[in-house]
Structure formats: structure tokens, C-alpha cells
Design an enzyme around this catalytic site. Structure first.
Site, PDB file in Angstrom:
ATOM      1  N   THR A  13     -40.977 -12.547   2.120  1.00  0.00           N
ATOM      2  CA  THR A  13     -42.197 -11.845   1.720  1.00  0.00           C
ATOM      3  C   THR A  13     -43.405 -12.767   1.656  1.00  0.00           C
ATOM      4  OG1 THR A  13     -40.903 -10.233   0.474  1.00  0.00           O
ATOM      5  CG2 THR A  13     -43.231 -10.402  -0.093  1.00  0.00           C
ATOM      6  N   SER A  55     -35.004 -12.311   4.205  1.00  0.00           N
ATOM      7  CA  SER A  55     -33.821 -12.961   3.638  1.00  0.00           C
ATOM      8  C   SER A  55     -32.524 -12.160   3.769  1.00  0.00           C
ATOM      9  CB  SER A  55     -34.061 -13.361   2.180  1.00  0.00           C
ATOM     10  OG  SER A  55     -34.277 -12.251   1.355  1.00  0.00           O
ATOM     11  N   THR A  88     -36.817 -13.501  -1.143  1.00  0.00           N
ATOM     12  CA  THR A  88     -36.233 -13.513  -2.483  1.00  0.00           C
ATOM     13  C   THR A  88     -34.858 -12.861  -2.573  1.00  0.00           C
ATOM     14  OG1 THR A  88     -37.379 -11.459  -3.082  1.00  0.00           O
ATOM     15  CG2 THR A  88     -38.502 -13.541  -3.565  1.00  0.00           C
ATOM     16  N   ASP A  89     -34.522 -11.952  -1.654  1.00  0.00           N
ATOM     17  CA  ASP A  89     -33.263 -11.219  -1.800  1.00  0.00           C
ATOM     18  C   ASP A  89     -32.041 -12.129  -1.809  1.00  0.00           C
ATOM     19  OD1 ASP A  89     -34.497  -8.787  -2.043  1.00  0.00           O
ATOM     20  OD2 ASP A  89     -34.188  -8.172   0.037  1.00  0.00           O
TER      21      ASP A  89
END
Length: 323
Positions: A13, A55, A88-89
Site C-alpha cells: 500500500t 503483500s 501490511t497483510d
């Protein structure tokens, strides 16, 4: 003299923007580089684009390629720290994988963003600045891989994503952040006592992760008996207990030499061999199931992928997972 910091961009992101249809999509490879002028007051920064992937596209094999890339970069030039931008995932998984497999004293910091670059209140620039400041700080050395988000510094072994959209999503249940980034300095409060390192050549082991739920049907697991799996991780109930109906299938997997690692589906605490009933932790431990020392499921899976290159012996794996 400013410290030399290498920033490796892998996408996520922090390198995305919202388009006309309100969809968040990857930008060109130079997106993060636009923050570079704001970093120059804190360090001598070299930016390199390694990947540009959301991610969820990251795999253990890609994590291993990133490890190799970091080692190669540090063998070719002298840097005082490394910052990795990441979606971030799966950020906590990449950070933990690097923590297990990199043996470096220089700070390695992983960061990202919850809001894309053209959203109001985008957190990517400040997270990147905080990460560069952290990587340049001498006190960040020898603390393992760090995750920096929202002015907090977390140890990769403890941190997890706790919210789908909040900028304060990364937390370390039970432990809290090990440091904070203030206006004028980086402050550490504590650090993990132990660090692990495992030399690996690949990250190709096939290790499924399943979550225990009430009334599990053994058929959900029996298909694994015919699959070429190298290990299995189970997120068990509470202190480390499972439905009795699946015990025969787990016994068959163990008899085939498949290591099974047990963690709790609770995000605080660790599994222990306390309850002495069918499916209870006491029975599971006696069967040879490996009990993990407080890791969540996704991290235990990565640790098993890594440690299977050291041993497949259940007792030896138990020793490694107690660390």
C-alpha cells in the site's frame, strides 16, 4: 556524518494509490522514491526497487530471495542499516522470516502503510522517515529485525497485524513495543532476550496451517494423508486442546513422520500440556506433537519451514520451538 541507509522497496500500500474507480492499485516503481528528499536530513539514503508486489502475493520463496538480496547488498557495500517497505497483510511474516534467517548486527527495519499515497492522512511517508531514523540509530543494532509503524518499534518475533484499516494496526500482544520514535530521538524500553538464527538454502517446504473449531469433521484433515506435506501447524483451542474426533488422523500423520506444531488460536499466552482428557494438551504432547512457545500460527508455520532444514526429529523440533 550521516549514516548510510539502504531502502529496499517491495511494494504494498505504501507504493499504491486510489484510482478513479476508488480501487487501490500499485503505482510505478518510483512511487516510494518521491519521499527521498524528506529523508536526506536524517541519513544518506540509497533507494532500490526490488519488487512491486501486493503483500498477498508474497511467498516464503520470495522472502528467501529478499534475504539473499539483503546479504548480497551488504557484501557489496557498507551500510549502517536497511529499511524494507512492504505490504501490511504479510509484513509480519516477512519480518519474522528475515529475523530467523539473517545473522546481521546492522539494523533491519520493515515498514509500510495502511493508507495509500494519495489518501488524506497517508501514513507511508512518516513511517518511512521513522524507519530510516530507527535504522540509523546505533541503539538499533543487534536487536533482530524490527517493525516500525505509527511511531512505535516492535520486535519481529512478537508483532502482529491487529486491525484491518487502523494506522495503529501493528501491535505486540503481551509484550508491547520495544521502543518509540519521538520528535528528537529514538527511545528503547526493552528488547527480546534471545535471538535465533538458522542457516537455510531454500524455503520450499509444504506446511499447511489449520485452525481448530468446535465440531471439526475428521474428513477436513484426512485428505492431508495423501498430500506431499512436510509438516503441519494447528491453531488449537485455548491452552492447547483439540476436538477428539481429529486425533486418529493426527496420529496417522505423525506415524508418517509428519511433524505437527501446536499453537493457540488465542493471541495471548502459549500452549501447554495441562489438560488430561481425550484431545487435551497432555495427550497431544505424549503423542509427539510439538508445542510452540507463544508464536501465532503464521509465524509457527514459517519457523517450521525454516527448522525442517535443521531436523525432522520431533524431540529436536520441540527444543527449537521452546526457544
Amino acid at each position: 556524518m550521516l549514516k548510510k541507509i539502504l531502502v529496499l522497496n517491495t511494494g504494498g500500500t505504501i507504493a499504491m494509490s486510489v484510482d478513479a474507480s476508488d480501487g487501490v492499485k500499485p503505482l510505478d516503481d518510483q512511487a516510494v522514491n518521491k519521499i527521498l528528499p524528506f529523508l536526506e536530513r536524517y541519513a544518506d539514503v540509497t533507494m532500490k526497487n526490488v519488487l512491486n508486489l501486493p503483500s498477498p502475493h508474497i511467498t516464503p520463496a520470495i522472502m528467501n530471495q529478499l534475504r539473499q538480496h539483503i546479504e548480497e547488498e551488504l557484501s557489496l557495500a557498507s551500510y549502517d542499516g536497511v529499511v524494507i517497505t512492504h505490504g501490511t497483510d504479510t509484513l509480519e511474516e516477512t519480518a519474522y522470516f528475515l529475523d530467523l534467517t539473517l545473522s546481521l548486527s546492522v539494523p533491519i527495519v520493515v515498514t509500510g502503510a495502511m493508507r495509500s499515497s494519495n489518501e488524506l492522512g497517508a501514513d507511508g511517508p512518516v513511517n518511512l522517515i521513522s524507519s530510516v531514523r530507527t535504522a540509523a540509530d546505533p541503539d538499533s543494532r543487534n536487536k533482530g529485525v524490527l517493525v516500525v509503524f505509527n511511531d512505535e518499534i516492535h520486535a519481529a518475533c512478537h508483532v502482529t497485524k491487529t486491525h484491518t484499516s487502523n494506522v495503529a494496526t501493528f501491535q505486540s500482544p503481551q509484550y508491547g513495543p520495544i521502543g518509540t520514535i519521538a520528535k528528537k530521538n529514538v527511545q528503547y524500553h526493552h528488547a527480546p532476550l534471545d535471538r535465533e538464527h538458522y542457516a537455510i538454502s531454500h524455503a520450499n517446504a509444504n506446511v499447511p496451517l489449520i485452525k481448530a473449531v468446535a465440531g471439526m469433521d475428521p474428513a477436513w484433515l484426512q485428505f492431508l494423508l495423501e498430500q506431499p506435506i512436510d509438516g503441519l501447524v494447528i491453531e488449537a483451542f485455548g491452552l492447547g486442546n483439540l476436538p477428539p474426533a481429529i486425533i486418529p488422523t493426527l496420529t496417522q500423520l505423525l506415524d508418517k513422520g509428519i511433524p505437527i506444531v501446536l499453537v493457540s488460536r488465542c493471541y495471548n499466552g502459549q500452549v501447554q500440556d495441562v489438560y488430561d482428557y481425550e484431545g487435551g494438551g497432555n495427550q497431544l504432547k505424549k503423542m509427539g506433537i510439538v508445542f510452540s512457545n507463544g508464536l501465532n500460527g503464521q509465524k509457527a508455520r514459517l519457523k517450521l519451514i525454516v527448522t525442517l532444514q535443521q531436523t525432522r526429529d520431533f524431540a529436536q523440533l520441540q527444543d527449537l520451538f521452546e526457544k
